[in-house]
Design a protein around this motif. Structure first.
Motif, short mmCIF file in Angstrom:
data_model
loop_
_atom_site.label_atom_id
_atom_site.label_comp_id
_atom_site.label_asym_id
_atom_site.label_seq_id
_atom_site.Cartn_x
_atom_site.Cartn_y
_atom_site.Cartn_z
N ARG A 1 0.83 -1.20 0.00
CA ARG A 1 0.00 0.00 0.00
C ARG A 1 0.86 1.25 0.00
NH1 ARG A 1 -5.03 1.69 -1.23
NH2 ARG A 1 -5.86 -0.25 -0.33
N ARG B 1 -12.27 7.54 4.20
CA ARG B 1 -12.76 6.25 3.75
C ARG B 1 -11.94 5.17 4.43
NH1 ARG B 1 -10.28 4.53 -2.10
NH2 ARG B 1 -8.15 5.31 -1.80
N LEU C 1 -10.20 1.47 4.24
CA LEU C 1 -9.63 0.59 3.23
C LEU C 1 -9.41 -0.80 3.80
CD1 LEU C 1 -6.99 3.11 1.84
CD2 LEU C 1 -9.20 2.54 0.83
N GLN D 1 -8.29 6.59 5.26
CA GLN D 1 -7.62 7.61 4.45
C GLN D 1 -8.46 8.87 4.47
OE1 GLN D 1 -7.41 7.16 0.13
NE2 GLN D 1 -5.29 7.88 0.13
N ASP E 1 1.05 6.74 -6.44
CA ASP E 1 0.00 6.09 -7.22
C ASP E 1 -1.33 6.82 -7.01
OD1 ASP E 1 -1.24 5.10 -4.83
OD2 ASP E 1 0.01 3.30 -4.88
N ASP E 2 -2.34 6.42 -7.77
CA ASP E 2 -3.61 7.14 -7.75
C ASP E 2 -4.23 7.17 -6.36
OD1 ASP E 2 -3.34 7.59 -10.43
OD2 ASP E 2 -4.69 5.97 -11.05
N ASP E 3 -4.19 6.04 -5.65
CA ASP E 3 -4.76 6.01 -4.30
C ASP E 3 -4.00 6.93 -3.36
OD1 ASP E 3 -6.82 4.35 -4.87
OD2 ASP E 3 -5.98 2.56 -3.93
N MET F 1 -4.89 10.57 -3.31
CA MET F 1 -6.22 10.94 -2.84
C MET F 1 -6.25 11.49 -1.42
SD MET F 1 -8.65 7.90 -4.32
CE MET F 1 -10.07 8.54 -3.40
N TYR G 1 -3.03 8.53 4.62
CA TYR G 1 -3.35 7.28 5.30
C TYR G 1 -3.08 7.44 6.80
CZ TYR G 1 -2.98 5.22 0.60
OH TYR G 1 -3.13 4.92 -0.73
#
Length: 372
Positions: free
Chosen positions: A171, A221, A223, A233, A257-259, A262, A265
């Protein structure tokens, strides 16, 4: 409370009908002892970043639920962790941080040890029957590192550190956490149970209230994870590691990366540490459980090593340090009040919100390992 799983059943129900944990989960010395025996002495726990001890002989002493330990870099360049006591009659060997060179000398009777743990000198022991210098070196803990983060455990049994972390490394891969360097730390003595700190760190229910004048209300959100960790996150297109509406002082880490782009974390790596991983930095909340109602909390902050060479790094980093310290102290204030309230003879566990899902997940992880 008794160590009976039935007392926890209301807290283990599906979230929409679950209750919070009973007060004794946070206030009972018997629960704390069970946590020591089944969590703190059996699982990996975070110590520090490896670059904090760069030279042979560098050391740092730690107090832990399993007793005092010391982390030291040997002449061979390897880090090792030992129980921080002399094998003669148990005196503490080292305090704080520093460099002992090639040898550690006991301040009580001058037994000495090489910085790899071997016994070197033991005055007046030549007549001790059966005495063996090899068998009387320092007692080692299991030690491992991931991307420069140093973990230890009191047992050699159980999963490796990588197995314990599960898919956490996957992750966080695009953040390149191995390139991080610790630049800031504070330690707070907190009058509350260690779990309250980490529960608070994985829910945004409180942020618009407790932190209304700092970070403000947040949306998050949850995960899915594999291994001994959980995460939410907090959604934001830019780093939330400062308290300004302006563009953060440091650019995002390249190649996220895209996540990862956002938001931040907010993780808990069980049992005792949070890593908060933003688009431009990382900070940790490392809990050192002292008693059922007392915790030592270390807050540490890291940036990519390339940032440290910027001529104005210190000025740019200051808003991050300010945010980390102010928000941590706001949390401590409310959590100490929560601990006091849990001591009420009339306390009854309340219903959980959907925003408490990771609070429940943490409690379930602990209860499942208490051998109830």
């Amino acid at each position: 409370m008794s160590l009976d799983r039935t007392e926890f059943e209301p807290a283990l129900q599906p979230l929409n009908r679950a209750r919070s944990m009973p007060a004794g989960f946070y206030t009972d010395p018997a629960i704390f002892k069970a946590e020591r025996d089944n969590l703190f002495l059996k699982h990996w726990f975070f110590l520090t970043r490896a670059e904090e001890l760069p030279n042979p002989g560098d050391y740092r002493a730690f107090d832990t639920p399993g007793g005092p330990i010391v982390l030291i870099r040997g002449n061979d360049g390897h880090l090792r962790a030992f129980a921080n006591y002399c094998r003669h009659r148990g005196s503490i060997l080292l305090e704080g941080t520093g460099n002992v060179g090639g040898r550690i000398t006991c301040p009580y009777h001058a037994w000495s040890y090489l910085n790899d743990g071997r016994l070197y000198g033991c005055p007046d022991m030549k007549d001790a029957e059966g005495f063996d210098k090899v068998e009387n070196g320092l007692v080692a803990l299991d030690l491992d590192q991931w991307e420069g983060f140093v973990f230890a455990r009191f047992t050699k049994d159980g999963p490796t550190l990588l197995d314990h972390l599960g898919d956490f490394p996957d992750r966080m891969a695009s953040h390149k956490l191995g390139d991080m360097r610790c630049t800031w730390k504070i330690t707070l003595d907190v009058a509350c149970n260690w779990k309250l700190i980490l529960e608070n760190a994985v829910e945004t229910y409180h942020t618009g209230i407790v932190h209304k004048n700092t970070v403000g209300a947040q949306q998050s959100r949850t995960l899915a994870t594999k291994g001994n960790w959980i995460t939410i996150q907090v959604i934001s297109g830019r780093s939330i590691a400062t308290l300004t509406d302006e563009i953060p002082p440091f650019d995002p880490i390249s190649g996220l990366d895209d996540d990862a782009r956002m938001g931040t974390y907010f993780t808990v790596i069980f049992p005792t540490v949070q890593f908060a991983v933003a688009q431009d930095c990382l900070w940790w909340l490392n809990t050192i459980p002292i008693a059922e109602n007392r915790t030592r909390l270390e807050v540490g902050g890291c940036f990519p090593e390339s940032r440290l060479t910027l001529p104005d790094f210190a000025t740019r980093a200051e808003p991050y340090y300010d945010r980390w310290e102010r928000v941590a102290k706001e949390d401590v204030g409310i959590l100490e009040k929560q601990q006091r309230a849990l001591g009420s003879a009339l306390y009854k566990p309340g219903p959980l919100s959907w925003r408490d899902d990771m609070v429940q997940a943490m409690g379930v992880w602990v209860v499942d390992r208490l051998r109830l």
